[in-house]
Design an enzyme around this catalytic site. Structure first.
Site, short mmCIF file in Angstrom:
data_model
loop_
_atom_site.label_atom_id
_atom_site.label_comp_id
_atom_site.label_asym_id
_atom_site.label_seq_id
_atom_site.Cartn_x
_atom_site.Cartn_y
_atom_site.Cartn_z
N LYS A 130 0.86 -1.19 0.00
CA LYS A 130 0.00 0.00 0.00
C LYS A 130 0.89 1.22 0.00
CE LYS A 130 -4.41 1.01 0.13
NZ LYS A 130 -5.57 0.21 -0.32
N ASP B 136 -6.76 4.47 -4.67
CA ASP B 136 -7.49 4.36 -3.41
C ASP B 136 -8.10 5.76 -3.22
OD1 ASP B 136 -7.64 2.29 -0.96
OD2 ASP B 136 -7.51 4.27 -0.08
N1 GLU Z 1 -7.28 0.34 -2.99
C1 GLU Z 1 -8.03 -0.84 -3.32
C2 GLU Z 1 -8.11 -1.75 -2.12
O1 GLU Z 1 -8.18 -1.26 -1.01
C3 GLU Z 1 -7.55 -1.51 -4.59
C4 GLU Z 1 -6.13 -1.93 -4.62
C5 GLU Z 1 -5.65 -2.45 -5.99
O2 GLU Z 1 -6.42 -2.52 -6.93
O3 GLU Z 1 -4.46 -2.78 -6.04
O4 GLU Z 1 -8.16 -2.95 -2.20
#
Ligand code: GLU
Length: 461
Positions: free
Chosen positions: A141, A181
């Protein structure tokens, strides 16, 4: 069961609990200010004792210490120049938490609240969420404490370019694959990808997901998190002989997840009676007009309070927490972390809510989760309910590698199947570990076992 076996079981259980307590207190001591991260770890640790009892090798291999310590946490300076010509400096992060089952994968969040605790809680949860999808993706992340609100297009572009100048050294299609996100959507991903390509001197489509359809994005990715949450709700309700049709739904937020959860719920015959943004919420018992919300939020970049100008029968209420006092059968928190307090959860239950499914990451406080578990409602934790987004990101990576683009119908069908599998795996794990119906335990144990086994098989690394 003989006396000695019972005693041995008891001892193993005690050992597992002591191990969990010891690791949790070390984590809190080491980074006392990281409260969101502690909360996310606590949720996992509360569920997994039976898995440690069944397989004490996890204790011998110190799996919990290894899981909770990121493989890498990168913090960096993001300098950029605003429209006045003033130099601004933000703080950027990328946490590469766990690569046991695939390259690090997870979104980027641009929001003033982003710090190491927030990035670590999101990255930690992402490990298990990604494992649940059945796709070969590890957990990561990132983000920055940058506030995109009120910034010009040029400022957003320069910020994204600077953010990528540093990030490009750490990411790649087989290394670490960021996506969006909160505060990071198609526009930001476009600028990030452009800069990545320029620095690499190569067109590596699979280095980012959630891209525009014009350069390697997948059909269905935009809709995937919201639609996936509703597919998960359908599965849960079907198991109890219920369905979505005619049910009143309250959805917090009005961003990408919220809008597509509303869209699919409405398509299936539900009545969405409320949604919100960070200033307040709108309420209409006859059903929200989604097209107006989309126009305001996706196209005109305006506030949800303006909705009432177009639909005078609806009401706007300043402040967000009151949205949970609206009676509904289905509540979908799709805004941000800790948006449902213990007392809001109590009110929802008292007002007859039947289903709570988390489109946002960790939207329920610890007190709220306890209320939901103790009641007889159907409660879907984020790791399971919102896994559709990252699952389709993984499908985007697969399409980029094979240079083939699937149709919307193909992607949507795969998403449906993935959400059904996640539901069944969580539900089966809950049953197998003596907590039938408890999808928190089910999701945590199913995700944990997959990652812990992969880590064990790869040795102490
Ligand atoms: N931010 C999204 C999540 O919390 C998607 C992450 C992604 O597609 O890599 O899962």
């Amino acid at each position: 069961m003989s006396h000695t076996i019972m005693q041995r079981d008891y001892q193993t259980e005690q050992r597992a609990q002591a191990y969990i307590d010891e690791v949790f207190s070390q984590i809190k001591q080491r980074d006392p200010h990281e409260t969101e991260f502690h909360q996310a770890v606590d949720v996992i640790f509360k569920s997994i004792k039976p898995a440690l009892v069944k397989n004490p090798a996890y204790i011998d291999n110190r799996i919990l210490e290894r899981l909770t310590e990121p493989e890498r946490l990168i913090t960096f300076r993001v300098p950029w120049v605003d429209d006045e010509g003033t130099v601004q400096v933000n703080r950027g992060f990328r946490v590469q938490f766990n690569s046991a089952i695939g390259p690090y994968k997870g979104g980027l969040r641009f929001h003033p609240t982003v710090n190491s605790s927030v990035v670590k809680f999101l990255g930690f949860q992402q490990i298990f969420k990604n494992a649940l999808t059945g796709q070969p993706i590890g957990g990561g992340k990132g983000g920055a404490d940058f506030d995109p609100k009120g910034k010009s297009d040029g400022e957003i572009m320069r910020f994204c370019q600077s953010f990528m100048t540093e990030s490009s050294q750490h990411i790649g299609p087989d290394t670490d694959v960021p996506a969006g996100d909160i505060g990071v959507g198609a526009r930001e991903l476009g600028y990030l990808f452009g800069q990545y390509k320029k620095l690499r001197g190569r067109f590596e489509a699979g280095a980012l997901t959630g891209k525009s359809l014009n350069f390697g994005g997948s059909l269905g990715r935009k809709e995937a998190t919201g639609y996936g949450t509703i597919y998960f709700v359908e599965n849960m309700m079907k198991d109890k002989g219920l369905n979505i049709e005619g049910k009143r739904v309250v959805v917090s937020g009005s961003g990408n997840v919220s809008i597509h959860a509303m869209e699919k719920a409405i398509e299936l015959g539900a009545i969405v009676v409320a949604c919100s943004d960070s200033d307040g919420y709108i309420h209409d018992e006859n059903g929200i007009h989604l097209e107006t919300v989309k126009q305001l939020k996706e196209i005109e970049n305006r506030r949800i309070r303006d909705y009432v100008d177009y639909h005078p029968q609806s009401v706007y209420v300043e402040g967000c927490s009151g949205i949970w006092t609206i009676p509904c059968e289905i509540a979908l928190p799709c805004a941000t972390q800790n948006e449902i307090s213990g007392s809001a959860a109590q009110t929802l239950i008292k007002n007859g809510v039947k289903v709570v499914a988390e489109g946002a990451n960790m939207p329920s406080t610890t007190a709220a989760v306890e209320q939901f578990i103790a009641s007889d409602i159907l409660y879907a934790p984020a790791k399971a309910a919102n896994a559709g987004g990252v699952a389709v990101s993984s499908l985007e990576m697969a399409q980029n590698s094979s240079r083939i683009a699937w149709t919307f119908e193909e992607v949507d069908k795969k998403l449906k199947d993935i959400m059904t599998d996640i539901y069944h795996n969580c539900s089966e794990a809950a049953k197998a570990y003596s907590a039938p119906g408890n999808l928190v335990v089910g999701a945590n144990i199913a995700g944990f076992i997959k990652v812990a086994d992969a880590m064990t098989e790869q040795g102490v690394i």
